[in-house]
Design an enzyme around this catalytic site. Structure first.
Site, PDB file in Angstrom:
ATOM      1  N   SER A 250       0.841  -1.190   0.000  1.00 56.62           N
ATOM      2  CA  SER A 250       0.000   0.000   0.000  1.00 56.62           C
ATOM      3  C   SER A 250       0.878   1.243   0.000  1.00 56.62           C
ATOM      4  O   SER A 250       2.097   1.147  -0.003  1.00 56.62           O
ATOM      5  CB  SER A 250      -0.905   0.000   1.222  1.00 56.62           C
ATOM      6  N   LYS A 251       0.223   2.409   0.021  1.00 52.63           N
ATOM      7  CA  LYS A 251       0.969   3.674  -0.056  1.00 52.63           C
ATOM      8  C   LYS A 251       2.021   3.793   1.043  1.00 52.63           C
ATOM      9  O   LYS A 251       3.058   4.421   0.861  1.00 52.63           O
ATOM     10  CB  LYS A 251       0.036   4.888   0.043  1.00 52.63           C
ATOM     11  N   ARG A 252       1.732   3.186   2.186  1.00 48.70           N
ATOM     12  CA  ARG A 252       2.670   3.278   3.303  1.00 48.70           C
ATOM     13  C   ARG A 252       4.053   2.758   2.938  1.00 48.70           C
ATOM     14  O   ARG A 252       5.051   3.147   3.540  1.00 48.70           O
ATOM     15  CB  ARG A 252       2.166   2.446   4.491  1.00 48.70           C
ATOM     16  N   HIS A 253       4.095   1.855   1.971  1.00 52.08           N
ATOM     17  CA  HIS A 253       5.377   1.259   1.631  1.00 52.08           C
ATOM     18  C   HIS A 253       6.174   2.105   0.651  1.00 52.08           C
ATOM     19  O   HIS A 253       7.116   1.621   0.042  1.00 52.08           O
ATOM     20  CB  HIS A 253       5.156  -0.133   1.048  1.00 52.08           C
ATOM     21  N   GLY A 254       5.784   3.353   0.486  1.00 55.96           N
ATOM     22  CA  GLY A 254       6.494   4.202  -0.466  1.00 55.96           C
ATOM     23  C   GLY A 254       5.977   3.909  -1.850  1.00 55.96           C
ATOM     24  O   GLY A 254       4.793   3.669  -2.026  1.00 55.96           O
TER      25      GLY A 254
END
Length: 486
Positions: A250-254
């Site tokens: 997801s976006k959290r992973h860059g």
RNA sequence: GCCCCCAUCGUCUAGUGGCCUAGGACGCCAGCCUUUCAAGCUGGAGAUCAGGGGUUCGAAUCCCCUUGAGGGCACCA
């Protein structure tokens, strides 16, 4: 067997335009594409745009661009499910007529309450079949009420459904755990399940290669195929790609969308190679494979069952390998857009292509991504270097010695005739000895003065590219700055 | 809660009963090369094959249990 496959392999990549494609989506596309190309089959592109509420503007364009960028060319399509509604309606009607499906008038509120209640009682959330058992009278009443119904599938209440997954082997589900899924929504669009099997059948898809998250909906699909008396395709569920925290990407992973990788300066061939190795391997040692080799060797038998955590470090390494493999001219062509975009605005455009041509060979073996090239070589372009004068003393020299060394170097370089790497070395190396300084220290000093960095490409080549005028100017500035340390 | 799936170095993986005192790659560490960095080369650390039971002359490989992880359970795909 092999020849039978060759004539009949038809696979598809069927993304929904509800977001930009991420690594997992693209890996699925890649495996489908490799499978098709390996067997001389067809790779079909189908956009599953049946959820108008989640549609993201521009997403389908990005999907197509991503595939094109990677060179995953398709043989048919893109088909759009939103333009094929009549097929789904036809099939839904047939199922209704043959008593494999029924109309459901339950409101979303009722369903939500039901589900909440089931969760509270720690029971699996599942449609309770309310409308499956309506009396004739109730049906007439609801019909007259003006409520727009959905079409639900009558899931078998007993027995089990088994299928053979090409990667997982035999998988069995009890039918009682499956619920009466919605086939046609009240807005007239089909659900994924309906549209998917109708299209896979109509498009004569032979193999469905999709992510593992679909494994548990496969029995529903099988049961649907059976109800329609259609031959189901072969299934192969691919292992998922997880973030470093073992969770779905997801976006959290860059950077998660493939477009981000393009912008960060990864090469498509590196991306393909890396992604192919996430869940597939050739043997116990081969890491670098060209597109042709991948096509030649790809096989489902060598796809692993375990979810993979994507390791950005390895991608960086591999991209560096591919960057170094580029012919110098090609490296330059790839680098120019990045220089244009990321070099400071103060650098005059258009950039001098002749100058770039001289610089790039010095950077090619140092860059892991195209995006870091402007950073790596910015000192070549800037008029005024910004650096901390204390860097002059970083190798342990004192300010006085440093000053003298630069002064003399400046004097000798002013009278230099030819300005190429060899001549510069011919001047400077003896000078280090003359000054009784180690080459490392002396050259380090000049490196800071001419580049503003303690780490840069080889000094003489760098100075040669910078040119005499620029170098003398920078050495003069360096002298002024170093005086502040005295 | 229910269902399904998975389980080898930190990560990607090889391994399909004896070739395994478990191989490769990234990363890490050291050395070499060297004017710095990078690249390259050489070497090293790193996995009691999740744990426990079986089966077998022999198991990372087969079976069972446990544990852990992931996925699914929508008028989302």
């Amino acid at each position: 067997m092999e020849s039978a496959l060759k004539t009949s392999v038809r696979v598809r990549f069927a993304p929904s335009p509800t977001g930009y494609p991420h690594l997992g989506n693209i890996r699925t596309a890649l495996f489908n594409w490799l499978f098709a190309r390996h067997h001389g089959g067809k790779f079909i592109l189908r956009i599953e745009d049946t959820d108008i509420t989640r549609k993201v503007e521009g997403a389908e364009g990005v999907i197509l661009d991503s595939l094109r960028w990677l060179g995953l060319d398709w043989d048919e399509g893109p088909y759009f499910q939103s333009q094929r509604l009549h097929y789904y309606h036809e099939v839904a009607n047939r199922l209704l007529k043959e008593d494999y499906a029924y109309l459901c008038y339950c409101s979303t509120e009722r369903l939500a309450v039901m589900r909440r209640e089931q969760m509270r009682r720690k029971q699996p959330p599942k449609y309770d079949g309310h409308c499956r058992y309506l009396t004739q009278q109730e049906k007439l009443q609801l019909e007259a009420s003006g409520i727009i119904p959905v079409v639900r599938f009558k899931m078998p209440l007993q027995g089990e459904t088994t299928f053979h997954d090409l990667i997982r082997g035999q998988v069995t589900f009890k039918n009682s755990t499956l619920d009466d899924l919605v086939l046609l929504k009240s807005d007239g669009y089909p659900t994924y399940h309906l549209a998917n099997i109708v299209d896979d059948h109509l498009m004569a898809i032979s193999h469905v290669l999709r992510a593992d998250e679909w494994l548990s909906s496969t029995p529903r699909h099988i049961v649907l195929y059976q109800a329609l008396n259609w031959q189901p395709p072969r299934f192969a569920h691919l292992p998922m790609i997880l973030g470093p925290d073992r969770a779905k990407l997801s976006k959290r992973h860059g950077a998660t969308t493939i477009v981000d990788y393009k912008e960060q300066g990864y090469l498509p061939q590196a991306m393909i190679n890396f992604l192919a190795l996430l869940g597939w391997s050739l043997d116990d040692r081969t890491e670098l494979l060209s597109r042709e080799e991948l096509i030649k060797h790809f096989s489902l038998e060598r796809v692993s069952k375990t979810a993979a955590i994507f390791n950005k470090r390895k991608l960086e390494w591999m991209n560096g390998v591919y960057l170094r493999q580029l012919r110098p001219e090609e490296f330059i062509q790839q680098a120019i857009p990045f220089l244009d975009r990321h070099l400071p605005a103060s650098v005059k455009r258009p950039l001098c292509s002749n100058y770039i041509r001289q610089i790039m060979p010095l950077l090619q073996e140092r860059a892991k991504t195209l995006a870091e090239i402007p950073q790596l070589g910015s000192f070549f372009f800037l008029d005024e270097l910004q650096y901390d004068p204390s860097l002059f003393l970083s190798s342990g020299l004192d300010a006085k010695t440093a000053t003298q060394a630069i002064e003399i170097a400046l004097r000798r370089l002013k009278i230099a005739g030819v300005w190429d790497a060899n001549s510069l070395e011919g001047i400077l190396r003896p000078l280090a000895a003359e000054l009784n300084l180690s080459a490392g220290k002396f050259f380090g000093l000049l490196r800071v003065a001419t580049t503003g960095c303690t780490a840069a490409p080889p000094l003489f080549q760098t100075m040669a590219v910078l040119g005499k005028e620029r170098c003398l100017k920078r050495l003069t500035t360096a002298l002024q700055r170093i005086l502040t340390l005295l």
